[in-house]
Design an enzyme around this catalytic site. Structure first.
Site, PDB file in Angstrom:
ATOM      1  N   SER A  53       2.954  -1.333  -3.549  1.00 39.59           N
ATOM      2  CA  SER A  53       1.606  -0.770  -3.487  1.00 39.59           C
ATOM      3  C   SER A  53       1.685   0.735  -3.343  1.00 39.59           C
ATOM      4  O   SER A  53       2.623   1.266  -2.718  1.00 39.59           O
ATOM      5  CB  SER A  53       0.849  -1.349  -2.287  1.00 39.59           C
ATOM      6  OG  SER A  53      -0.331  -0.610  -2.011  1.00 39.59           O
ATOM      7  N   TYR A  78      -0.040  -3.620   6.252  1.00 41.85           N
ATOM      8  CA  TYR A  78       0.132  -3.938   4.830  1.00 41.85           C
ATOM      9  C   TYR A  78       1.141  -2.992   4.186  1.00 41.85           C
ATOM     10  O   TYR A  78       2.055  -3.420   3.473  1.00 41.85           O
ATOM     11  CB  TYR A  78      -1.215  -3.841   4.114  1.00 41.85           C
ATOM     12  CG  TYR A  78      -1.141  -4.076   2.626  1.00 41.85           C
ATOM     13  CD1 TYR A  78      -1.022  -5.364   2.114  1.00 41.85           C
ATOM     14  CD2 TYR A  78      -1.196  -3.005   1.731  1.00 41.85           C
ATOM     15  CE1 TYR A  78      -0.955  -5.583   0.742  1.00 41.85           C
ATOM     16  CE2 TYR A  78      -1.130  -3.211   0.367  1.00 41.85           C
ATOM     17  CZ  TYR A  78      -1.014  -4.504  -0.119  1.00 41.85           C
ATOM     18  OH  TYR A  78      -0.939  -4.709  -1.482  1.00 41.85           O
TER      19      TYR A  78
END
Length: 254
Positions: A148, A161
């Site tokens: 990400s 995350y």
């Protein structure tokens, strides 16, 4: 077309979004696809239908990740499907795409349960899926991990995350070195904000705000990230390993 003819691939989390687009893209190049889903079998069947509509081949594999027995369940279905369709259990391409997303939690408010669940799905599962897959992956195979853009910028509300996705990038680096003697390429793809069909992307104000993060001033589409993943799965990427390919539309340029 047919750059992956005769190959087999497992794409985790391929019932929607980037995973679905990746499954469709790999199938268009000739690969047989194991379409993994956690809960929504109907959505996974829709992915299979899209693949078959284009003349490709696919089957579904259901397994919730991050829970006891997840790897056994996943590979039981995977190996049975591969055996049924090819007569063997060879897996040429592994795409670790499935992930636990976060709506955002301040560091002071992160619970142990949230932390453990995020890491169980985003870091632990890809590690043990890859470990289990290695005996099935032939020399010259491919492992592609999806990270990400949040690993490159500070966003405290997404700390857990982003930490879990940072772990994925370390998985890539270390396995790239470890598996190089077998000619297995291991790489990471880093998406930016990508319209995966979630309801939040239908809110005009939110959509406009998110669009400003890209150099192109728009959201990414799943197939744009998938094209990068498919490239890394082909022989054209044979000299690339241990890399992190930015597929964020310039969102990390600053």
């Amino acid at each position: 077309m047919n750059k992956l003819r005769g190959k087999t691939a497992l794409v985790t989390g391929s019932s929607r979004g980037i995973g679905r687009a990746t499954a469709v893209g790999l199938a268009r190049e000739g690969a047989l696809i194991a379409v993994h889903y956690a809960h929504n079998e109907q959505a996974a069947q829709e992915t299979v239908a899209l693949i078959e509509k284009d003349g490709g081949r696919a089957f579904t594999v259901g397994a919730e990740l991050g829970v006891p027995g997840d790897i056994d369940q996943l590979f039981s279905g995977l190996e049975a499907g591969l055996k049924q369709h090819t007569g063997r259990t060879t897996l040429d391409i592994l795409v670790n795409n499935a992930g636990e997303t976060s709506t955002g939690t301040a560091p002071e408010e992160v619970s142990a349960e949230e932390f453990d669940k995020t890491f169980a799905v985003n870091a632990k599962a890809p590690f043990f899926i890859t470990q289990r897959a290695l005996p099935l992956i032939p020399d010259g195979g491919r492992v592609i991990n999806i990270s990400s853009g949040l690993t490159r910028v500070a966003n405290p509300s997404q700390i857990v995350y982003s930490m879990s996705k940072g772990a994925i990038e370390q998985l890539t680096l270390n396995l790239a070195r470890h598996l190089a003697p077998r000619g297995i390429n291991v790489n990471t793809v880093i998406p930016g904000i990508t319209d995966n069909g979630h309801a939040i992307f239908k809110v005009p104000e939110v959509r406009e705000q998110m669009s400003q993060l890209s150099a192109f001033k728009r959201l990414g589409e799943p197939d744009e990230v998938a094209d990068a993943i498919v490239f890394l799965a082909t022989d054209e990427a044979r000299w690339i390993t241990g890399a992190a390919l930015d597929a964020s539309g310039g969102s990390l340029l600053g």
